[in-house]
Every structure is written in structure tokens, then in C-alpha cells.
Design a protein around this motif. Structure first.
Motif, PDB file in Angstrom:
ATOM      1  N   HIS A   1       0.823  -1.198   0.000  1.00 38.82           N
ATOM      2  CA  HIS A   1       0.000   0.000   0.000  1.00 38.82           C
ATOM      3  C   HIS A   1       0.870   1.266   0.000  1.00 38.82           C
ATOM      4  O   HIS A   1       1.897   1.327   0.687  1.00 38.82           O
ATOM      5  CB  HIS A   1      -0.909   0.039   1.234  1.00 38.82           C
ATOM      6  CG  HIS A   1      -1.964  -1.015   1.240  1.00 38.82           C
ATOM      7  ND1 HIS A   1      -2.963  -1.076   0.301  1.00 38.82           N
ATOM      8  CD2 HIS A   1      -2.184  -2.065   2.092  1.00 38.82           C
ATOM      9  CE1 HIS A   1      -3.751  -2.105   0.563  1.00 38.82           C
ATOM     10  NE2 HIS A   1      -3.297  -2.721   1.637  1.00 38.82           N
ATOM     11  N   ARG A   2       0.438   2.248  -0.762  1.00 34.37           N
ATOM     12  CA  ARG A   2       1.149   3.530  -0.804  1.00 34.37           C
ATOM     13  C   ARG A   2       1.021   4.242   0.532  1.00 34.37           C
ATOM     14  O   ARG A   2      -0.051   4.285   1.131  1.00 34.37           O
ATOM     15  CB  ARG A   2       0.576   4.413  -1.912  1.00 34.37           C
ATOM     16  CG  ARG A   2       1.156   5.813  -1.981  1.00 34.37           C
ATOM     17  CD  ARG A   2       2.568   5.816  -2.539  1.00 34.37           C
ATOM     18  NE  ARG A   2       2.588   5.513  -3.962  1.00 34.37           N
ATOM     19  CZ  ARG A   2       3.708   5.406  -4.678  1.00 34.37           C
ATOM     20  NH1 ARG A   2       4.888   5.555  -4.073  1.00 34.37           N
ATOM     21  NH2 ARG A   2       3.645   5.140  -5.970  1.00 34.37           N
ATOM     22  N   CYS A   3       2.136   4.791   1.025  1.00 32.36           N
ATOM     23  CA  CYS A   3       2.152   5.517   2.289  1.00 32.36           C
ATOM     24  C   CYS A   3       2.287   7.011   2.023  1.00 32.36           C
ATOM     25  O   CYS A   3       2.832   7.431   0.994  1.00 32.36           O
ATOM     26  CB  CYS A   3       3.319   5.029   3.146  1.00 32.36           C
ATOM     27  SG  CYS A   3       3.424   5.785   4.781  1.00 32.36           S
ATOM     28  N   ALA A   4       1.830   7.819   2.961  1.00 27.11           N
ATOM     29  CA  ALA A   4       1.942   9.273   2.831  1.00 27.11           C
ATOM     30  C   ALA A   4       3.389   9.727   2.757  1.00 27.11           C
ATOM     31  O   ALA A   4       3.682  10.811   2.236  1.00 27.11           O
ATOM     32  CB  ALA A   4       1.245   9.954   4.006  1.00 27.11           C
ATOM     33  N   CYS A   5       4.327   8.913   3.250  1.00 28.89           N
ATOM     34  CA  CYS A   5       5.739   9.281   3.197  1.00 28.89           C
ATOM     35  C   CYS A   5       6.298   9.195   1.790  1.00 28.89           C
ATOM     36  O   CYS A   5       7.415   9.654   1.523  1.00 28.89           O
ATOM     37  CB  CYS A   5       6.557   8.396   4.140  1.00 28.89           C
ATOM     38  SG  CYS A   5       6.843   6.717   3.524  1.00 28.89           S
TER      39      CYS A   5
ATOM     40  N   CYS B   1       4.820   0.432   3.917  1.00 25.97           N
ATOM     41  CA  CYS B   1       5.279   0.785   5.257  1.00 25.97           C
ATOM     42  C   CYS B   1       4.441   0.071   6.321  1.00 25.97           C
ATOM     43  O   CYS B   1       3.250  -0.188   6.133  1.00 25.97           O
ATOM     44  CB  CYS B   1       5.189   2.296   5.481  1.00 25.97           C
ATOM     45  SG  CYS B   1       6.359   3.261   4.514  1.00 25.97           S
ATOM     46  N   TRP B   2       5.086  -0.202   7.436  1.00 26.65           N
ATOM     47  CA  TRP B   2       4.437  -0.922   8.545  1.00 26.65           C
ATOM     48  C   TRP B   2       3.135  -0.253   8.943  1.00 26.65           C
ATOM     49  O   TRP B   2       2.134  -0.934   9.203  1.00 26.65           O
ATOM     50  CB  TRP B   2       5.406  -0.976   9.718  1.00 26.65           C
ATOM     51  CG  TRP B   2       4.994  -1.809  10.882  1.00 26.65           C
ATOM     52  CD1 TRP B   2       4.121  -2.856  10.902  1.00 26.65           C
ATOM     53  CD2 TRP B   2       5.478  -1.682  12.222  1.00 26.65           C
ATOM     54  NE1 TRP B   2       4.027  -3.390  12.166  1.00 26.65           N
ATOM     55  CE2 TRP B   2       4.851  -2.689  12.995  1.00 26.65           C
ATOM     56  CE3 TRP B   2       6.380  -0.822  12.840  1.00 26.65           C
ATOM     57  CZ2 TRP B   2       5.093  -2.845  14.354  1.00 26.65           C
ATOM     58  CZ3 TRP B   2       6.638  -0.978  14.184  1.00 26.65           C
ATOM     59  CH2 TRP B   2       6.003  -1.976  14.946  1.00 26.65           C
ATOM     60  N   GLU B   3       3.100   1.084   8.999  1.00 26.55           N
ATOM     61  CA  GLU B   3       1.891   1.748   9.472  1.00 26.55           C
ATOM     62  C   GLU B   3       0.735   1.630   8.482  1.00 26.55           C
ATOM     63  O   GLU B   3      -0.402   1.944   8.825  1.00 26.55           O
ATOM     64  CB  GLU B   3       2.158   3.201   9.822  1.00 26.55           C
ATOM     65  CG  GLU B   3       2.476   4.132   8.693  1.00 26.55           C
ATOM     66  CD  GLU B   3       2.650   5.567   9.184  1.00 26.55           C
ATOM     67  OE1 GLU B   3       2.145   6.460   8.498  1.00 26.55           O
ATOM     68  OE2 GLU B   3       3.264   5.781  10.256  1.00 26.55           O
ATOM     69  N   GLN B   4       1.005   1.168   7.266  1.00 23.82           N
ATOM     70  CA  GLN B   4      -0.084   0.900   6.335  1.00 23.82           C
ATOM     71  C   GLN B   4      -0.801  -0.414   6.642  1.00 23.82           C
ATOM     72  O   GLN B   4      -1.817  -0.738   6.016  1.00 23.82           O
ATOM     73  CB  GLN B   4       0.450   0.878   4.904  1.00 23.82           C
ATOM     74  CG  GLN B   4       0.877   2.236   4.394  1.00 23.82           C
ATOM     75  CD  GLN B   4      -0.254   3.247   4.464  1.00 23.82           C
ATOM     76  OE1 GLN B   4      -1.355   2.985   3.957  1.00 23.82           O
ATOM     77  NE2 GLN B   4      -0.015   4.379   5.100  1.00 23.82           N
ATOM     78  N   TYR B   5      -0.281  -1.157   7.622  1.00 27.29           N
ATOM     79  CA  TYR B   5      -0.864  -2.452   7.986  1.00 27.29           C
ATOM     80  C   TYR B   5      -1.186  -2.549   9.470  1.00 27.29           C
ATOM     81  O   TYR B   5      -1.907  -3.474   9.867  1.00 27.29           O
ATOM     82  CB  TYR B   5       0.097  -3.584   7.580  1.00 27.29           C
ATOM     83  CG  TYR B   5       0.354  -3.578   6.096  1.00 27.29           C
ATOM     84  CD1 TYR B   5      -0.459  -4.282   5.226  1.00 27.29           C
ATOM     85  CD2 TYR B   5       1.364  -2.786   5.562  1.00 27.29           C
ATOM     86  CE1 TYR B   5      -0.257  -4.231   3.851  1.00 27.29           C
ATOM     87  CE2 TYR B   5       1.575  -2.726   4.194  1.00 27.29           C
ATOM     88  CZ  TYR B   5       0.758  -3.448   3.339  1.00 27.29           C
ATOM     89  OH  TYR B   5       0.949  -3.372   1.978  1.00 27.29           O
TER      90      TYR B   5
END
Length: 320
Positions: A171-175, A180-184
Motif C-alpha cells: 500500500h502507498r504511504c503518505a511518506c 510501510c508498517w503503518e499501512q498495515y
């Protein structure tokens, strides 16, 4: 007041919507607290609100140092805010501005570092010298304490755990990266998965669909967590799946940092015991060398929303 001046500090927690300020004792107790709204798009107005709050509290503690915690990157000596994602600070010399206005020592720190310090000194990690603190909310923030000292890296921006790549091409992340881990394992991730079920009109998500009247845009991670806590099977499955991703990331961090404890806080971390339990189980299953090394303790943060201002104030007092 019974406390001496040396026992007291003023802690400031600057959030996206509010500024919380408190007078903190050496035992981490808040003896007085004031709040102000955060003028998000005006750096000068934020500084003025902080000054006003400190002056209101300062009458009870002349000369008490001030610790300021905020989301963003601070330089290593704590004199400048390099970047704050929610506030109008870019390379802002905030320490000097506040010290000039207040006539007091001021220390700047990242809000996750402040919360971790509070949990280390007074909360879930008391007595543990090596810990990793995670803040689960919209994304994943974090902080590292090794040998009883905050470790911020060479440039002061360590602790961005949420941006380790767990799924290449994911998944594309805002960064700007993918996977990225926070996308999951975050509130955003939980909300995204819930919206997917509602958009697909999944029959297994009948409670979630009813709660938002079949409008995917109304689904949030907090709502999914709430329904899971009420026993809804579909939302419970989403929380368990997120816990598995969380545990995998903990195993990665343990392989690198070898902490004695993980402390998990933030709005999402505080809301779901199932999330923490699943994360610990998957961490133990995924840790490299398991069976031949100790497991870190996985604990829920104890100090809640007060951790940021308590930690900021205590850092200012102990590191002045």
C-alpha cells in the motif's frame, strides 16, 4: 505548595487541536493543568499560547524549567523544530524564542520521546532500562530508550518505526514509499480495511455497514475498534489481522534493538486488549532465534493522554 522549586517542572504537550500544559512534580504527578486551543496554521500564535499557559502555571513555580513536546523532528540539541507535520513550524528556533519570552530554561522534544520517557520513569516500563515505546494512532510513532537514556540517532530523527518497509510494493504511504508498517498496523490501516468491507457490501460486515448506513467514507479505525470490543466478528477479525502485522514489526525491532520491553500506547493501543495480545503472540512466533533468547515484555502504556506533558516536564527537570 509543599514541593520545592527543584521538584517542579512545567510540561507542555502540543497536539493538532489542543495545547495541554501541566505543573509536574518529581514523582510525575500533575498538580495543576491548563489547556489552550492550538492555532494550527500560525507558528507565532502557537508560541504565544504556550507562553500564556506557562505564565499561568508559573506563578506557582518561579524558575521551573519548561519541557515542550510536539509531533515532528527536533535537532539534536533541542533548539530548533526542523519540521512538524501538523503545525506551521519549518526550521523554527523555538527554544530561543520561548526562553526569551519566559526567562526560563526550555527543552524541546518529540512528543513520542516525551511519552516514552514518562512510561520509563513512572509508568509501564518503570525499572526497565532498555525499551521501545510505540504510539499507535493514525500512524505509528515511537521512541527508543537504551541504558536509561533516550536515543534519537545521529540527526535526531530516530523512532520513525512506522516507515520500515514490511511489504515491498504494498500500500502507498503518505511518506511516498510503499508497504510501510503503518499501512498495515495503524488506525488508518484499520479504517481502510473496514471501508473495503463496506464498499464491497460484504454480508459478514452487517454491523459495520449498519453503523455507517452503508457509507464507506464514515468508517474509521476507532469505529472498527469499538465494534470489535462489542463482539462483532467481522471487526474482531480486522483487529486480530492488524495485531498480527503489529507483532511482525515488533519482531523486526527486537532483532535490531533487543529491548527488555515494548510499551504500546496511543489511542488505538489503549483501546484494544485483543490487539496487544495478538501482537505479542505473533511477535513471539516471528522473533529470530526464538527458543534461544529471552522475549521482551509487551505491555500496554499506563499513563494515557497525560504521558506527553508528564514526560516533557520531567525531561526538562532531569536534563536541565
Amino acid at each position: 505548595m509543599s514541593e520545592t522549586a527543584a521538584d517542579l517542572a512545567i510540561g507542555i504537550d502540543i497536539g493538532g487541536t489542543k495545547i495541554a500544559a501541566g505543573l509536574i512534580t518529581s514523582e510525575g504527578r500533575i498538580v495543576r493543568e491548563v489547556r489552550r486551543e492550538t492555532p494550527r496554521h500560525d507558528a507565532v500564535a502557537v508560541e504565544a499560547a504556550v507562553v500564556e499557559a506557562v505564565r499561568e502555571l508559573g506563578a506557582d513555580a518561579p524558575g521551573a524549567p519548561v519541557g515542550v513536546g510536539a509531533a515532528g523532528w527536533m535537532n539534536l540539541d533541542g533548539s530548533e523544530v526542523l519540521f512538524s507535520p501538523h503545525l506551521a513550524w519549518r526550521n523554527e528556533p523555538l527554544q530561543a524564542r520561548l526562553e526569551d519570552a519566559l526567562g526560563r530554561d526550555v527543552m524541546l522534544t518529540n512528543d513520542a520521546d516525551a511519552a516514552a520517557w514518562a512510561e520509563y520513569r513512572f509508568g509501564a516500563a518503570r525499572g526497565e532500562s532498555h525499551l521501545v515505546c510505540l504510539t499507535l494512532g493514525t500512524g505509528i510513532g515511537g521512541a527508543i530508550i537504551i541504558g536509561g537514556e533516550l536515543r534519537r540517532g545521529r540527526f535526531g530523527v530516530a523512532g520513525e518505526f512506522g516507515h520500515q518497509t514490511l511489504v515491498p510494493g504494498g500500500h502507498r504511504c503518505a511518506c511516498g514509499n510503499r508497504g510501510c508498517w503503518e499501512q498495515y498496523a495503524s488506525g488508518n490501516a484499520l479504517g481502510r480495511e473496514g471501508r473495503g468491507l463496506v464498499a464491497a457490501k460484504s454480508p459478514v460486515a452487517h454491523a459495520l455497514r449498519a453503523a455507517v448506513d452503508d457509507d464507506p467514507d464514515l468508517v474509521t479505525g476507532a469505529l472498527v475498534t469499538e465494534l470489535a470490543a462489542d463482539g462483532d466478528p467481522a471487526c474482531s477479525d480486522l483487529v486480530v489481522e492488524m495485531g498480527e502485522w503489529l507483532g511482525l514489526g515488533l519482531a523486526n525491532l527486537a532483532a535490531v534493538l533487543d529491548p527488555g520491553a515494548f510499551v504500546i500506547g496511543g489511542g488505538l493501543g489503549s483501546a484494544s486488549s485483543a490487539l496487544i495480545e495478538t501482537a505479542e503472540a505473533n511477535y513471539r512466533k516471528s522473533l529470530s532465534g526464538r527458543g534461544y533468547r529471552p522475549f521482551a515484555r509487551v505491555a500496554r502504556a499506563q499513563l494515557g493522554a497525560a504521558a506527553g506533558l508528564v514526560g516533557a516536564g520531567d525531561l526538562a527537570r532531569t536534563h536541565r
